[in-house]
Design a protein around this motif. Structure first.
Motif, PDB file in Angstrom:
ATOM      1  N   ARG A  20      62.656 -53.803  -1.871  1.00 16.32           N
ATOM      2  CA  ARG A  20      63.760 -53.813  -0.905  1.00 16.32           C
ATOM      3  C   ARG A  20      63.235 -53.714   0.515  1.00 16.32           C
ATOM      4  O   ARG A  20      63.726 -54.402   1.417  1.00 16.32           O
ATOM      5  CB  ARG A  20      64.721 -52.654  -1.195  1.00 16.32           C
ATOM      6  N   ASN A  21      62.235 -52.870   0.715  1.00 12.39           N
ATOM      7  CA  ASN A  21      61.635 -52.701   2.036  1.00 12.39           C
ATOM      8  C   ASN A  21      61.103 -54.032   2.577  1.00 12.39           C
ATOM      9  O   ASN A  21      61.269 -54.345   3.749  1.00 12.39           O
ATOM     10  CB  ASN A  21      60.514 -51.660   1.969  1.00 12.39           C
ATOM     11  N   VAL A  22      60.476 -54.823   1.715  1.00 15.71           N
ATOM     12  CA  VAL A  22      59.937 -56.121   2.149  1.00 15.71           C
ATOM     13  C   VAL A  22      61.070 -57.121   2.398  1.00 15.71           C
ATOM     14  O   VAL A  22      61.015 -57.905   3.341  1.00 15.71           O
ATOM     15  CB  VAL A  22      58.938 -56.695   1.112  1.00 15.71           C
ATOM     16  N   PHE A  23      62.124 -57.067   1.580  1.00 13.48           N
ATOM     17  CA  PHE A  23      63.237 -58.005   1.742  1.00 13.48           C
ATOM     18  C   PHE A  23      64.049 -57.726   3.011  1.00 13.48           C
ATOM     19  O   PHE A  23      64.718 -58.611   3.520  1.00 13.48           O
ATOM     20  CB  PHE A  23      64.160 -57.983   0.516  1.00 13.48           C
ATOM     21  N   ASP A  24      63.972 -56.498   3.541  1.00 10.92           N
ATOM     22  CA  ASP A  24      64.649 -56.171   4.795  1.00 10.92           C
ATOM     23  C   ASP A  24      63.789 -56.620   5.960  1.00 10.92           C
ATOM     24  O   ASP A  24      62.739 -56.048   6.210  1.00 10.92           O
ATOM     25  CB  ASP A  24      64.892 -54.655   4.911  1.00 10.92           C
ATOM     26  N   THR A  35      57.952 -69.303  -1.349  1.00 13.57           N
ATOM     27  CA  THR A  35      58.378 -68.580  -0.157  1.00 13.57           C
ATOM     28  C   THR A  35      57.690 -67.229  -0.246  1.00 13.57           C
ATOM     29  O   THR A  35      57.790 -66.561  -1.266  1.00 13.57           O
ATOM     30  CB  THR A  35      59.909 -68.386  -0.133  1.00 13.57           C
ATOM     31  N   LEU A  36      56.986 -66.863   0.808  1.00 11.88           N
ATOM     32  CA  LEU A  36      56.332 -65.560   0.848  1.00 11.88           C
ATOM     33  C   LEU A  36      56.978 -64.716   1.926  1.00 11.88           C
ATOM     34  O   LEU A  36      57.213 -65.198   3.029  1.00 11.88           O
ATOM     35  CB  LEU A  36      54.836 -65.709   1.141  1.00 11.88           C
ATOM     36  N   LEU A  37      57.290 -63.480   1.571  1.00 13.00           N
ATOM     37  CA  LEU A  37      57.856 -62.530   2.514  1.00 13.00           C
ATOM     38  C   LEU A  37      56.828 -61.425   2.702  1.00 13.00           C
ATOM     39  O   LEU A  37      56.250 -60.947   1.723  1.00 13.00           O
ATOM     40  CB  LEU A  37      59.152 -61.929   1.956  1.00 13.00           C
ATOM     41  N   ALA A  38      56.606 -61.024   3.933  1.00 10.09           N
ATOM     42  CA  ALA A  38      55.601 -59.997   4.189  1.00 10.09           C
ATOM     43  C   ALA A  38      56.103 -58.996   5.212  1.00 10.09           C
ATOM     44  O   ALA A  38      56.937 -59.314   6.057  1.00 10.09           O
ATOM     45  CB  ALA A  38      54.313 -60.640   4.694  1.00 10.09           C
ATOM     46  N   LYS A  39      55.575 -57.798   5.095  1.00 14.67           N
ATOM     47  CA  LYS A  39      55.901 -56.734   6.023  1.00 14.67           C
ATOM     48  C   LYS A  39      54.732 -55.769   6.060  1.00 14.67           C
ATOM     49  O   LYS A  39      54.120 -55.502   5.034  1.00 14.67           O
ATOM     50  CB  LYS A  39      57.168 -56.020   5.537  1.00 14.67           C
ATOM     51  N   LYS A  40      54.430 -55.267   7.251  1.00 18.47           N
ATOM     52  CA  LYS A  40      53.344 -54.288   7.368  1.00 18.47           C
ATOM     53  C   LYS A  40      53.640 -53.070   6.507  1.00 18.47           C
ATOM     54  O   LYS A  40      54.789 -52.677   6.363  1.00 18.47           O
ATOM     55  CB  LYS A  40      53.217 -53.837   8.824  1.00 18.47           C
ATOM     56  N   ASN A  41      52.590 -52.482   5.935  1.00 19.84           N
ATOM     57  CA  ASN A  41      52.778 -51.239   5.192  1.00 19.84           C
ATOM     58  C   ASN A  41      51.923 -50.134   5.817  1.00 19.84           C
ATOM     59  O   ASN A  41      51.141 -50.389   6.732  1.00 19.84           O
ATOM     60  CB  ASN A  41      52.469 -51.427   3.697  1.00 19.84           C
ATOM     61  N   SER A  42      52.087 -48.930   5.312  1.00 17.05           N
ATOM     62  CA  SER A  42      51.377 -47.793   5.912  1.00 17.05           C
ATOM     63  C   SER A  42      50.072 -47.464   5.171  1.00 17.05           C
ATOM     64  O   SER A  42      49.461 -46.442   5.422  1.00 17.05           O
ATOM     65  CB  SER A  42      52.292 -46.570   5.913  1.00 17.05           C
ATOM     66  N   PHE A  43      49.670 -48.335   4.257  1.00 17.05           N
ATOM     67  CA  PHE A  43      48.420 -48.131   3.526  1.00 17.05           C
ATOM     68  C   PHE A  43      47.293 -48.875   4.228  1.00 17.05           C
ATOM     69  O   PHE A  43      47.519 -49.583   5.194  1.00 17.05           O
ATOM     70  CB  PHE A  43      48.561 -48.636   2.082  1.00 17.05           C
ATOM     71  N   GLN A  78      40.378 -61.557   0.016  1.00 15.89           N
ATOM     72  CA  GLN A  78      40.109 -60.225   0.552  1.00 15.89           C
ATOM     73  C   GLN A  78      40.428 -60.214   2.045  1.00 15.89           C
ATOM     74  O   GLN A  78      40.425 -61.237   2.699  1.00 15.89           O
ATOM     75  CB  GLN A  78      38.648 -59.852   0.327  1.00 15.89           C
ATOM     76  N   GLY A  79      40.699 -59.035   2.558  1.00 15.66           N
ATOM     77  CA  GLY A  79      40.896 -58.907   4.001  1.00 15.66           C
ATOM     78  C   GLY A  79      42.258 -59.341   4.489  1.00 15.66           C
ATOM     79  O   GLY A  79      42.387 -59.892   5.575  1.00 15.66           O
ATOM     80  N   LEU A  80      43.301 -59.107   3.700  1.00 20.51           N
ATOM     81  CA  LEU A  80      44.650 -59.431   4.159  1.00 20.51           C
ATOM     82  C   LEU A  80      45.205 -58.351   5.084  1.00 20.51           C
ATOM     83  O   LEU A  80      46.202 -58.550   5.745  1.00 20.51           O
ATOM     84  CB  LEU A  80      45.601 -59.603   2.955  1.00 20.51           C
ATOM     85  N   GLY A  81      44.570 -57.201   5.112  1.00 16.85           N
ATOM     86  CA  GLY A  81      45.060 -56.130   5.968  1.00 16.85           C
ATOM     87  C   GLY A  81      46.111 -55.300   5.261  1.00 16.85           C
ATOM     88  O   GLY A  81      46.266 -55.373   4.044  1.00 16.85           O
ATOM     89  N   ASN A  82      46.857 -54.526   6.030  1.00 13.59           N
ATOM     90  CA  ASN A  82      47.849 -53.638   5.415  1.00 13.59           C
ATOM     91  C   ASN A  82      49.241 -54.266   5.435  1.00 13.59           C
ATOM     92  O   ASN A  82      50.073 -53.967   6.278  1.00 13.59           O
ATOM     93  CB  ASN A  82      47.843 -52.266   6.110  1.00 13.59           C
ATOM     94  N   VAL A  83      49.474 -55.181   4.492  1.00 11.09           N
ATOM     95  CA  VAL A  83      50.772 -55.832   4.361  1.00 11.09           C
ATOM     96  C   VAL A  83      51.267 -55.759   2.923  1.00 11.09           C
ATOM     97  O   VAL A  83      50.480 -55.735   1.985  1.00 11.09           O
ATOM     98  CB  VAL A  83      50.739 -57.323   4.793  1.00 11.09           C
ATOM     99  N   ASP A  84      52.587 -55.702   2.790  1.00  7.82           N
ATOM    100  CA  ASP A  84      53.230 -55.865   1.488  1.00  7.82           C
ATOM    101  C   ASP A  84      53.726 -57.299   1.438  1.00  7.82           C
ATOM    102  O   ASP A  84      54.377 -57.765   2.382  1.00  7.82           O
ATOM    103  CB  ASP A  84      54.423 -54.907   1.343  1.00  7.82           C
ATOM    104  N   ILE A  85      53.432 -58.000   0.356  1.00  7.83           N
ATOM    105  CA  ILE A  85      53.828 -59.407   0.230  1.00  7.83           C
ATOM    106  C   ILE A  85      54.602 -59.596  -1.060  1.00  7.83           C
ATOM    107  O   ILE A  85      54.173 -59.139  -2.117  1.00  7.83           O
ATOM    108  CB  ILE A  85      52.584 -60.333   0.225  1.00  7.83           C
ATOM    109  N   VAL A  86      55.754 -60.272  -0.952  1.00  2.96           N
ATOM    110  CA  VAL A  86      56.508 -60.661  -2.147  1.00  2.96           C
ATOM    111  C   VAL A  86      56.472 -62.187  -2.223  1.00  2.96           C
ATOM    112  O   VAL A  86      56.775 -62.871  -1.247  1.00  2.96           O
ATOM    113  CB  VAL A  86      57.973 -60.162  -2.097  1.00  2.96           C
ATOM    114  N   VAL A  87      56.082 -62.701  -3.385  1.00  2.58           N
ATOM    115  CA  VAL A  87      55.993 -64.146  -3.590  1.00  2.58           C
ATOM    116  C   VAL A  87      57.167 -64.597  -4.441  1.00  2.58           C
ATOM    117  O   VAL A  87      57.397 -64.062  -5.527  1.00  2.58           O
ATOM    118  CB  VAL A  87      54.664 -64.529  -4.299  1.00  2.58           C
ATOM    119  N   LEU A  88      57.910 -65.579  -3.926  1.00  4.55           N
ATOM    120  CA  LEU A  88      59.006 -66.194  -4.673  1.00  4.55           C
ATOM    121  C   LEU A  88      58.607 -67.638  -4.964  1.00  4.55           C
ATOM    122  O   LEU A  88      58.160 -68.339  -4.053  1.00  4.55           O
ATOM    123  CB  LEU A  88      60.287 -66.177  -3.831  1.00  4.55           C
TER     124      LEU A  88
END
Length: 120
Positions: A20-24, A35-43, A78-88
């Protein structure tokens, strides 16, 4: 530096709230296959979530092949950084060679990393 190419549980989105966090309000990247959705994460590492709809890809065999291809591409990238990605996945992803899907995903990874970096 030695890379670990495993796909351990901390590299996955598992809870509905994480999805849900990524979809917002995500950063998007689309083409005819994904379709890829991404959002920074805290990790300090990227996490991957898959939302491969039965509505779009009817056969479980096809869905599983697409999921494996996405996971493999994510592990190698490797090396995508701190992002959450959802793949549709889209309907067109079914009848194309896997090499085409891999190339598509590589473009998406690069695009998302640069967009997420400039977004925050």
């Amino acid at each position: 530096m030695e890379h670990d190419f495993g796909f351990s549980p901390e590299l996955r989105l598992r809870k509905p709230a994480e999805y849900r966090n990524v979809f917002d309000n995500p950063v998007k990247s689309s083409d005819q296959y994904f379709t890829l959705l991404a959002k920074k994460n805290s990790f300090d590492h990227p996490r991957l979530g898959l939302a491969i709809a039965k509505k779009n890809i009817k056969k479980a065999v096809c869905r599983n092949i697409i999921k494996r291809t996405v996971r493999e591409s994510f592990r190698i990238q490797q090396g995508l950084g701190n992002v959450d990605i959802v793949v549709l996945a889209r309907r067109d992803a079914v009848d194309v060679p896997l090499e085409l899907l891999r190339k598509s995903l590589e473009k998406h990874w690069l695009k998302l990393v640069t967009r997420c970096a400039s977004y925050s």
